[in-house]
Design an enzyme around this catalytic site. Structure first.
Site, PDB file in Angstrom:
ATOM      1  NE  ARG A 249      -3.970  -1.871  -0.171  1.00 54.92           N
ATOM      2  CZ  ARG A 249      -5.244  -1.633   0.147  1.00 54.92           C
ATOM      3  NH1 ARG A 249      -5.596  -0.432   0.535  1.00 54.92           N
ATOM      4  NH2 ARG A 249      -6.143  -2.568   0.039  1.00 54.92           N
TER       5      ARG A 249
ATOM      6  NE  ARG B   3      -9.456   8.244  -3.853  1.00 47.77           N
ATOM      7  CZ  ARG B   3     -10.702   8.629  -3.592  1.00 47.77           C
ATOM      8  NH1 ARG B   3     -11.159   9.749  -4.129  1.00 47.77           N
ATOM      9  NH2 ARG B   3     -11.488   7.911  -2.827  1.00 47.77           N
TER      10      ARG B   3
ATOM     11  CG  ASP C 263      -8.680  -2.543  -5.290  1.00 45.19           C
ATOM     12  OD1 ASP C 263      -8.226  -1.808  -4.399  1.00 45.19           O
ATOM     13  OD2 ASP C 263      -9.367  -3.546  -5.049  1.00 45.19           O
TER      14      ASP C 263
ATOM     15  CE1 TYR D 272     -13.820  -6.944  -0.009  1.00 45.80           C
ATOM     16  CE2 TYR D 272     -12.025  -8.313  -0.810  1.00 45.80           C
ATOM     17  CZ  TYR D 272     -12.511  -7.338   0.054  1.00 45.80           C
ATOM     18  OH  TYR D 272     -11.672  -6.781   0.980  1.00 45.80           O
TER      19      TYR D 272
HETATM   20  O1  CP3 Z   1      -0.068  -1.538  -2.652  1.00 49.08           O
HETATM   21  C1  CP3 Z   1      -0.206  -0.533  -3.370  1.00 49.08           C
HETATM   22  O2  CP3 Z   1       0.227   0.577  -3.072  1.00 49.08           O
HETATM   23  C2  CP3 Z   1      -0.842  -0.721  -4.735  1.00 49.08           C
HETATM   24  C3  CP3 Z   1      -2.239  -0.470  -4.813  1.00 49.08           C
HETATM   25  C4  CP3 Z   1      -3.259  -1.388  -4.142  1.00 49.08           C
HETATM   26  C5  CP3 Z   1      -4.545  -0.907  -3.783  1.00 49.08           C
HETATM   27  N1  CP3 Z   1      -5.295  -1.978  -3.397  1.00 49.08           N
HETATM   28  C6  CP3 Z   1      -4.984   0.485  -3.892  1.00 49.08           C
HETATM   29  C7  CP3 Z   1      -6.120   0.948  -3.074  1.00 49.08           C
HETATM   30  C8  CP3 Z   1      -3.233  -2.754  -3.862  1.00 49.08           C
HETATM   31  C9  CP3 Z   1      -2.086  -3.748  -3.990  1.00 49.08           C
HETATM   32  C10 CP3 Z   1      -4.533  -3.119  -3.400  1.00 49.08           C
HETATM   33  C11 CP3 Z   1      -4.920  -4.497  -3.062  1.00 49.08           C
HETATM   34  C12 CP3 Z   1      -6.186  -4.747  -2.352  1.00 49.08           C
HETATM   35  N2  CP3 Z   1      -7.402  -4.138  -2.527  1.00 49.08           N
HETATM   36  C13 CP3 Z   1      -6.360  -5.778  -1.389  1.00 49.08           C
HETATM   37  C14 CP3 Z   1      -5.288  -6.766  -0.982  1.00 49.08           C
HETATM   38  C15 CP3 Z   1      -4.257  -6.160  -0.107  1.00 49.08           C
HETATM   39  C16 CP3 Z   1      -4.588  -6.116   1.340  1.00 49.08           C
HETATM   40  O3  CP3 Z   1      -4.483  -5.024   1.902  1.00 49.08           O
HETATM   41  O4  CP3 Z   1      -4.894  -7.164   1.924  1.00 49.08           O
HETATM   42  C17 CP3 Z   1      -7.689  -5.742  -0.950  1.00 49.08           C
HETATM   43  C18 CP3 Z   1      -8.326  -6.643   0.084  1.00 49.08           C
HETATM   44  C19 CP3 Z   1      -8.361  -4.702  -1.688  1.00 49.08           C
HETATM   45  C20 CP3 Z   1      -9.788  -4.305  -1.623  1.00 49.08           C
HETATM   46  C21 CP3 Z   1      -9.950  -2.882  -1.243  1.00 49.08           C
HETATM   47  N3  CP3 Z   1      -9.618  -1.791  -2.037  1.00 49.08           N
HETATM   48  C22 CP3 Z   1     -10.452  -2.369  -0.015  1.00 49.08           C
HETATM   49  C23 CP3 Z   1     -10.923  -3.229   1.147  1.00 49.08           C
HETATM   50  C24 CP3 Z   1     -10.419  -0.969  -0.095  1.00 49.08           C
HETATM   51  C25 CP3 Z   1     -10.940   0.044   0.908  1.00 49.08           C
HETATM   52  C26 CP3 Z   1     -10.178   0.084   2.146  1.00 49.08           C
HETATM   53  C27 CP3 Z   1      -8.721   0.487   1.987  1.00 49.08           C
HETATM   54  O5  CP3 Z   1      -7.865  -0.369   2.260  1.00 49.08           O
HETATM   55  O6  CP3 Z   1      -8.441   1.607   1.617  1.00 49.08           O
HETATM   56  C28 CP3 Z   1      -9.844  -0.627  -1.339  1.00 49.08           C
HETATM   57  C29 CP3 Z   1      -9.553   0.730  -1.835  1.00 49.08           C
HETATM   58  C30 CP3 Z   1      -8.150   1.086  -2.162  1.00 49.08           C
HETATM   59  N4  CP3 Z   1      -7.327   0.316  -2.930  1.00 49.08           N
HETATM   60  C31 CP3 Z   1      -7.456   2.295  -1.812  1.00 49.08           C
HETATM   61  C32 CP3 Z   1      -6.185   2.207  -2.393  1.00 49.08           C
HETATM   62  C33 CP3 Z   1      -5.099   3.231  -2.349  1.00 49.08           C
HETATM   63  C34 CP3 Z   1      -8.036   3.471  -1.044  1.00 49.08           C
HETATM   64  C35 CP3 Z   1      -8.741   4.318  -2.043  1.00 49.08           C
HETATM   65  C36 CP3 Z   1      -8.759   5.787  -1.746  1.00 49.08           C
HETATM   66  O7  CP3 Z   1      -9.723   6.184  -1.094  1.00 49.08           O
HETATM   67  O8  CP3 Z   1      -7.880   6.512  -2.222  1.00 49.08           O
END
Ligand code: CP3
Length: 343
Positions: free
Chosen positions: A25, A38, A75, A153
């Site tokens: 992340r 964003r 994502d 999901y």
């Molecule tokens: O790692 C990185 O920097 C690359 C980008 C990345 C994102 N999501 C961007 C994101 C990666 C590798 C993911 C993977 C992801 N997405 C997972 C597996 C990794 C883990 O943490 O276990 C999962 C379960 C998701 C599903 C998901 N996407 C959720 C549950 C959420 C909301 C909660 C959260 O963690 O922010 C997202 C949104 C998301 N994906 C954001 C980002 C930067 C936040 C979006 C924002 O509001 O800017």
């Protein structure tokens, strides 16, 4: 030619002077420059679906933090989307799926494999843009969710502490569960191969919800699919398998065929090393909450992880960095890791 090869060197079992570091992340809300981009958009999906902007936020942590790899901004939920289940990301709530899988007919309707995966052109364009922007400075990591985590999901339709609806399906409808997991696996394989074609140097698989299962369920509904994915990628690029909370499956995961194994922060690296030996490359596993502490304690915890794991190690946190982590602490963390050279 790549300038910084330390991550690929470790993954190829070549000697290195210190562990490489990247942060799960890292491309996201810890960086003010991410929040600026964003904030100017309609939402998360606009960022994910605009290749030039996705590339920009992918490169930001390389510039700002000096990490040894970039991970493509995207994502895991783009896979259900390309199979026909659209998602929204709702502020302060998380992912929401307007439609979920409720019957065999719903599974039969899903697109899958190469034809579904190849519709995600914006992802592959983002990788190509990123490769140009990185200009060979560091390698680029591509990723996918694991079949089970994506199934969670698709059944549940949103996040959950227990994913009990998805788990219930494993018990009530094992054959249907296998049908869905198999379609997901075909799609993930095609998707990851297309990511490599677009420039990914390394691939990570996130099984973020492994920890709600047990050994028996994991062996039946996860391991065979992970093995199939990893076998297809063998000899293409190095792979990292991160199954969060799957301590019960450690020895099975070790034999799954990935180049490296991600370890979450609940396990001691010493224990993992003892359990699976010195050869396997381990990634992780500092508790993200260490980054709320003092600079001294961060440096100390970094040393502790390195002492526990030994060589064949990629430094990372034990899960994604939390959005409210002080940026200066994250920078100090990366510098601390980079200042630890092996004897
Ligand atoms: O790692 C990185 O920097 C690359 C980008 C990345 C994102 N999501 C961007 C994101 C990666 C590798 C993911 C993977 C992801 N997405 C997972 C597996 C990794 C883990 O943490 O276990 C999962 C379960 C998701 C599903 C998901 N996407 C959720 C549950 C959420 C909301 C909660 C959260 O963690 O922010 C997202 C949104 C998301 N994906 C954001 C980002 C930067 C936040 C979006 C924002 O509001 O800017």
């Amino acid at each position: 030619m790549l300038q910084n090869t330390i991550l690929l060197d470790v993954l190829n079992h070549k000697p290195v002077s210190r562990p490489p570091i990247w942060i799960m992340r890292q491309a996201g809300r810890i960086l003010p420059e991410y929040r600026a981009i964003r904030g100017s958009l309609s939402g998360f999906k606009e960022l994910v679906q605009t290749p030039s902007l996705a590339a920009e936020v992918t490169v930001q942590p390389v510039d700002r933090l000096g990490v040894d790899a970039a991970i493509i901004f995207s994502d895991i939920l783009v896979i259900p989307e390309c199979m026909g289940l659209d998602y929204n990301l709702v502020e302060k709530v998380g992912p929401i799926f307007p439609k979920t899988i409720e019957s065999e007919a719903d599974i039969d309707k899903l697109g899958f494999g190469e034809s579904a995966a190849s519709s995600l052109e914006y992802v592959f364009d983002a990788l190509s843009h990123t490769k140009k922007a990185l200009d060979n400075r560091v390698p680029l990591i591509g990723f996918s969710g694991a079949p089970w985590t994506l199934m969670c999901y698709m059944i549940e339709g949103k996040g959950s502490k227990t994913f009990s609806k998805a788990k219930a399906m494993l018990y009530k409808e094992p054959q249907l569960s296998h049908k869905l997991l198999s379609k997901l696996t075909d799609t993930i394989i095609a998707y990851l191969k297309l990511k490599v074609a677009a420039g990914a140097d390394v691939l990570q698989i996130f099984d973020s919800w492994a920890g709600v299962l047990n050994k028996e369920l994991y062996n039946e509904f996860c391991i065979p699919y992970l093995q199939r994915i990893l076998k297809e990628l063998d000899d293409i690029v190095p792979t990292i398998l991160f199954s969060k909370g799957a301590y019960f499956a450690l020895s099975d995961l070790n034999k799954c065929g990935s180049t490296a194994l991600g370890v979450d922060w609940t396990l001691s690296m010493k224990h993992v090393r003892q359990a699976i030996g010195d050869y396997k490359i381990l990634q992780g596993n500092m508790d993200p909450c260490v980054l709320y502490g003092s600079k001294e304690s961060i440096a100390l915890q970094v040393k502790k992880v390195i002492a526990d794991v030994g060589k064949n190690h990629i430094f990372n946190l034990g899960h994604g960095v939390y959005p409210d982590t002080p940026l200066e602490n994250v920078m100090h963390f990366v510098d601390s890791v980079k200042s630890n050279t092996y004897e």
